[in-house]
Design a protein around this motif. Sequence first.
Motif, PDB file in Angstrom:
ATOM      1  N   GLU A 115       0.826  -1.217   0.000  1.00 38.68           N
ATOM      2  CA  GLU A 115       0.000   0.000   0.000  1.00 38.68           C
ATOM      3  C   GLU A 115       0.856   1.261   0.000  1.00 38.68           C
ATOM      4  N   GLU A 129      -3.758  -5.193  -6.138  1.00 39.99           N
ATOM      5  CA  GLU A 129      -4.711  -5.246  -5.024  1.00 39.99           C
ATOM      6  C   GLU A 129      -4.524  -4.036  -4.115  1.00 39.99           C
ATOM      7  N   ALA A 130      -3.277  -3.728  -3.798  1.00 42.50           N
ATOM      8  CA  ALA A 130      -2.991  -2.596  -2.922  1.00 42.50           C
ATOM      9  C   ALA A 130      -3.400  -1.282  -3.575  1.00 42.50           C
ATOM     10  N   ILE A 160      -6.993  -0.829  -3.128  1.00 43.60           N
ATOM     11  CA  ILE A 160      -7.314  -0.510  -1.729  1.00 43.60           C
ATOM     12  C   ILE A 160      -7.067   0.960  -1.429  1.00 43.60           C
ATOM     13  N   GLY A 173      -4.123  -3.539   4.662  1.00 42.40           N
ATOM     14  CA  GLY A 173      -5.293  -3.825   3.856  1.00 42.40           C
ATOM     15  C   GLY A 173      -6.428  -2.840   4.009  1.00 42.40           C
ATOM     16  N   LYS A 174      -6.230  -1.780   4.818  1.00 43.94           N
ATOM     17  CA  LYS A 174      -7.297  -0.799   5.061  1.00 43.94           C
ATOM     18  C   LYS A 174      -7.093   0.500   4.291  1.00 43.94           C
ATOM     19  N   GLY A 175      -5.934   0.647   3.653  1.00 41.19           N
ATOM     20  CA  GLY A 175      -5.695   1.824   2.841  1.00 41.19           C
ATOM     21  C   GLY A 175      -5.358   3.083   3.605  1.00 41.19           C
TER      22      GLY A 175
END
Length: 332
Positions: free
Chosen positions: A19, A47-48, A51, A307-309
């Motif tokens: 991220e 994916e990141a 996110i 994974g929450k950004g």
Amino acid sequence: MSRPTVAITMGDASGIGPEIIMKALARPDIAALCRAVVIGDAERLREAGAIVGTSLTVRPIASPGEAVHAPGTVECVDLGLIPPGHPFGQVSPVSGEGAFRYIERAVQVVQAGQAAAICTAPLSKEALHAAGHKYPGHTELLAELTGTPEVSMMLVSPKLRVIHVTTHIGLIDAIARIEPGLVERVIARGHDTLVKAGIANPRIGVCAINPHAGENGLFGRGEEAEKITPAVEACRAKGWRVEGPLPADTLFFLAGRGDYDIVVAMYHDQGHGPIKVLGLEAGVNITVGLPVIRTSVDHGTAFDIAGKGIADEGSLVEALRQAVDLAPRRAV
């Protein structure tokens, strides 16, 4: 002057590394600063990117030589080690293996002249060990991969530089390991690094081990006189501006206000504490003594927010700036 190529390792795929990489590489100032190539997994970066809400495109490549560095594109030397949907925020031997392989490939890339520096996203020591790679951290792993017998960890923030005599060992073991030759070599590595960075005659403050620098034998067992003073005297004999051993609490205050260019800390928490009080987002970790330039964020994998950004990319941005400042200027 050409922008140096910096190999960014993705770190632990279950942490915030992917991220913060996507956030950092979305910044125009970073695109103007260097040519970044991520060593990691392209699908995990995608994916990141989703996110954190970036529009960057991830382009898989086999080697940095294939990179075209088109605007809006992240070039990734894709090792393909992380399965789709791999969970964030959990210790995983899969992620640990990936973190090891990214570092291994990055060293090969720099040694082959395909990049000028390595900048590392955080890894999990627990995951690294779960994958069978028994290293205390990045520093020791890089030392072995490059065949370097001894390196030092330097932490840099806007107001403070700290180089460590010992790092990832227990306090009792650290005190036993400290000896004049080691202290002198660490002072020399710090001195030489600052000279190369343009500080002609750096002011170096050396921490004591005991409170009040032992206060003439009142505290401790004479460690300052036995383990530190001979090294300080040897460095002063070279004409260097070195003072110590000094009480750590006073020395860090003086260094923070600008009286010293670098502090030599004797053990991990003695040096890390003051840097982290100044802010994790501003700290950069530099491995000194390697045959390659390596900088890193000064924080961990932050599994609790992965994974929450919401992870802050500030430390990675500063690490990239330091990598560029230290990197040799050449065609790569």
